[in-house]
Every structure is written in C-alpha cells, then in structure tokens.
Scaffold this active site. Structure first.
Site, PDB file in Angstrom:
ATOM      1  N   ARG A  94       0.811  -1.234   0.000  1.00 28.63           N
ATOM      2  CA  ARG A  94       0.000   0.000   0.000  1.00 28.63           C
ATOM      3  C   ARG A  94       0.829   1.261   0.000  1.00 28.63           C
ATOM      4  NH1 ARG A  94      -2.596  -3.318   2.796  1.00 28.63           N
ATOM      5  NH2 ARG A  94      -0.591  -4.347   3.012  1.00 28.63           N
ATOM      6  N   THR A  95       1.966   1.289   0.667  1.00 26.04           N
ATOM      7  CA  THR A  95       2.744   2.538   0.686  1.00 26.04           C
ATOM      8  C   THR A  95       3.247   2.837  -0.719  1.00 26.04           C
ATOM      9  OG1 THR A  95       3.392   2.058   2.953  1.00 26.04           O
ATOM     10  CG2 THR A  95       4.660   3.742   1.795  1.00 26.04           C
ATOM     11  N   LYS A 153      25.459  -4.028  -6.687  1.00 24.76           N
ATOM     12  CA  LYS A 153      26.843  -4.070  -7.185  1.00 24.76           C
ATOM     13  C   LYS A 153      27.773  -3.263  -6.287  1.00 24.76           C
ATOM     14  CE  LYS A 153      25.360  -4.094 -12.054  1.00 24.76           C
ATOM     15  NZ  LYS A 153      25.409  -3.293 -13.290  1.00 24.76           N
ATOM     16  N   ARG A 213      11.996   3.611   0.488  1.00 21.83           N
ATOM     17  CA  ARG A 213      11.923   2.710   1.648  1.00 21.83           C
ATOM     18  C   ARG A 213      13.179   1.871   1.661  1.00 21.83           C
ATOM     19  NH1 ARG A 213       6.835  -1.035   3.260  1.00 21.83           N
ATOM     20  NH2 ARG A 213       6.187   0.992   4.045  1.00 21.83           N
ATOM     21  N   HIS A 220       8.171   6.206   9.852  1.00 18.84           N
ATOM     22  CA  HIS A 220       7.290   6.047   8.688  1.00 18.84           C
ATOM     23  C   HIS A 220       6.347   7.254   8.714  1.00 18.84           C
ATOM     24  CE1 HIS A 220       5.022   4.366   5.527  1.00 18.84           C
ATOM     25  NE2 HIS A 220       4.825   3.140   5.968  1.00 18.84           N
TER      26      HIS A 220
HETATM   27  C1  NCD Z   1       3.855  -0.952   7.833  1.00 20.51           C
HETATM   28  C2  NCD Z   1       5.345  -0.785   7.559  1.00 20.51           C
HETATM   29  O1  NCD Z   1       5.829  -1.083   6.454  1.00 20.51           O
HETATM   30  O2  NCD Z   1       5.991  -0.308   8.473  1.00 20.51           O
HETATM   31  N1  NCD Z   1       3.134  -1.134   6.658  1.00 20.51           N
HETATM   32  C3  NCD Z   1       2.729  -0.032   5.963  1.00 20.51           C
HETATM   33  O3  NCD Z   1       3.527   0.708   5.450  1.00 20.51           O
HETATM   34  N2  NCD Z   1       1.409   0.240   5.959  1.00 20.51           N
HETATM   35  C4  NCD Z   1       3.537  -1.910   8.894  1.00 20.51           C
HETATM   36  C5  NCD Z   1       3.993  -3.330   8.767  1.00 20.51           C
HETATM   37  O4  NCD Z   1       4.635  -3.723   7.793  1.00 20.51           O
HETATM   38  O5  NCD Z   1       3.675  -4.097   9.684  1.00 20.51           O
END
Ligand code: NCD
Length: 337
Positions: free
Chosen positions: A57-58, A86, A107, A135
């Site tokens: 989703r992110t 690499k 990320r 986050h």
């Molecule tokens: C979370 C994350 O990646 O920190 N997910 C997200 O981005 N909605 C929570 C998780 O992975 O548990």
C-alpha cells in the site's frame, strides 16, 4: 515549516500547524481520490519510487497519488534490481536518481538510510519507512484517520485515549505515531506488548515529557477497555534474527469480535497500519471483525492517498493550482470513501 522543496524524513519536523495544513490540503484532494475529478497539475513531473523492502500500500498509494495529480512514476523495487547490489553507495545512487525525478519516495531496511540518501539528493525525498525507525506518511494518514473517526463522534484529537498493541519495539508506524501525538494535549496512551517488544524508552519519555499519561502492559483485555482507539500491529518478523524467535510472539495478542464485544466500549475504533498477519498462528486482527463498522483499516488505506497527494502538492508547491488544472472525469464512476 516551509513545505516547498523540503524532504519529509521524520515527524519531528512538523509543528501542529503544519499537520493541520497537510490535513486541510488532504481534504481538498477528496474529489480527485474519489475519481469524480481529474487534475493535471503535475503534468510532466516524475516521481522516483524506490522500495528496497516489501510494500504494497505505501508504494502503490504514493504512486497512485502522484498519478492522480497528473504525474508519472518510475519504480525501482528490491536491491537485486538496483546497482546497490553491485556495491553502489546511497550517495551515488541519490546523485544519479535525483537527476531523473522531481521528487523521490524511498523505503530502505536501515534506520537513517533515507536521511543519508536525502542529504545527497538534488530533489525532495520522502521517507517511505527506514527500518524500524520512522514512517512519517503512515503516521500522518493514521492521525488523519483518527481525526475523522473522532470527528464523527463529536470529538477532537486532544484528550484522545489510544492503545497501541503488538510489536512496539520494531514497529516504525507506532514510533512515528507516538512522536506525532506529542503535538496534541492530554492524551492517554496504553502501550501493550510483550516486555521484550516494548516501545523504545526515549519515545515513552517523549510522550511523558509532553504531559501525556502513558501506561505499559502485557495484557490485552484490560488495556483496551477504556480507549477510543485500538491500534493493532503485526509482529515485524523481518526484524528478528529468526522466524522461530518471531514465532514466540506471534498470536500473543488477538483482537477478534468476541474480545471486542466483551472488553471494548461501544464504538471503539479499530486501526492497523496493515498488512495484518492472517496466518493461523498470528491473526492479531481477526477477519471476523470485517463487518464491524468501527473497523477503520480500509478507511486508513483510502486516507493514505489523500495525505500523500497533499504531501506532493505542498512539497512541489502547487497546492493552490490543483483545481485550475482540473475537470470532471469522462467515465462512469461511483467510487466513495
Ligand atoms: C507498515 C510498515 O511497512 O511499516 N506497513 C505499511 O507501510 N502500511 C507496517 C507493517 O509492515 O507491519
């Protein structure tokens, strides 16, 4: 804060007025996210989307938010598809990729890595999660959801009572959310985890310094009895040395309809950043809650698009131009939040 051209790396960079500004712009994005209007305000702009950890989703909601503003998305996913495999440094990667995009979302599994990358980037960088650290866009969408769920109950965020449950040690969503809640007043925060997975002491301290009442517990039932929100989280198995170690904690706190009915006040809002772990040995948030109207998890994911659209238009300084570049959609649509 000045949004135009800024990186979004930590919730610590926001004042309360900044959060309110983001939320007000997010409200304005509703017709676009609901697909009754389309805008081309970011026509020609490119988002570099770099996800070096699993994400549904992110990654997709950042990309969709950019598309809904008329921009295009270039994706890199996984180290194996990147020259980092690499041996290329974050510095070199940032110097290169910031030449190809107008804004970057990243990320990465290492805490602090997105800030390191941002320091070398020539365009704004948004932290899509750096290891167990932060986050920020998730915390914003969580708080936006809290605000709208409470507003429907005639309440504001001040005096909120919230229980956060699960892997509070490794969960970056709860780390960022706690820090963001420090901008508000007189909260009661109940932190429910196995002792080994408790919230880092400096975050508990930060909440207490802001005057919030913090209670730590390892018993679910009594902790969720007098709160407005239960925020459940997954055991962050990828942060453990082995699956066997993660298995020690999986399934320890299970919220299902029967636990909810027996212990929660009526109308307690249920949240989770998702993904919820639906395997039999986990089920921290049971599927039998799916028809519970207080389950806000899919309102959270919908709100994520609004908040991420708001971040883009603020960072790229087009918040007041979105409507000028808009029209009604041509196709049949009945999408509703
Ligand atoms: C979370 C994350 O990646 O920190 N997910 C997200 O981005 N909605 C929570 C998780 O992975 O548990």
């Amino acid at each position: 804060m000045q949004f135009a051209g800024s990186h979004i790396l930590s919730v610590h960079q926001f004042e309360r007025a900044d959060v309110e500004r983001i939320f007000s712009v997010a409200d304005d994005m509703l017709p676009y996210a609901q697909r009754s209007r389309v805008t081309k305000v970011l026509d020609g702009a490119i988002l570099g989307s770099m996800f070096f950890e699993p994400s549904t989703r992110t990654r997709v909601s950042f990309g969709s938010a950019f598309n809904m503003l008329g921009g295009e998305v270039r994706e890199t996913t996984g180290f194996e598809n990147s020259a980092i495999a690499k041996g290329e440094s974050l510095y070199d990667t940032a110097r290169v990729l910031s030449g190809y995009s107008d804004v970057i979302v990243m990320r990465h599994p290492t805490p602090g890595s997105v800030s390191e990358f941002a320091a070398a980037s020539r365009v704004p960088v948004i932290n899509g999660g750096d290891g167990s650290n932060e986050h920020p866009s998730q915390a914003l969408l969580d708080l936006y959801t809290i605000k709208s769920e409470l507003a429907a109950r005639g309440r504001g965020i001040d005096q909120l009572r919230i229980a956060m449950v699960g892997d509070l040690r490794h969960g970056r969503t709860v780390h960022s959310l706690c820090k963001l809640l420090c901008l508000f007043n007189d909260l009661q925060v109940v932190l429910v985890s196995p002792e080994e997975l408790s919230m880092p002491a400096e975050i508990v301290e930060e909440l207490r310094t802001q005057g919030h009442a913090v209670l730590e517990s390892d018993v679910l039932e009594e902790s969720i009895a007098h709160v407005d929100i239960v925020y459940s989280t997954r055991i962050q198995e990828e942060r453990f040395a082995s699956q066997e170690e993660a298995d020690l904690y999986r399934g320890r706190f299970r919220l299902n309809q029967s636990v909810y009915t027996s212990h929660c006040e009526p109308n307690t809002v249920i949240m989770h950043p998702l993904p919820r772990d639906s395997r039999d040995n986990a089920r921290e948030l049971d599927d039998d809650l799916n028809d519970n109207p207080n389950l806000a998890i899919f309102r959270q994911t919908d709100n994520g698009v609004l908040v991420r659209m708001a971040l883009f238009v603020l960072i790229l300084d087009v918040a007041d131009q979105v409507d000028q570049h808009a029209r009604d959609v041509n196709w049949y649509t009945q999408r509703r939040f």
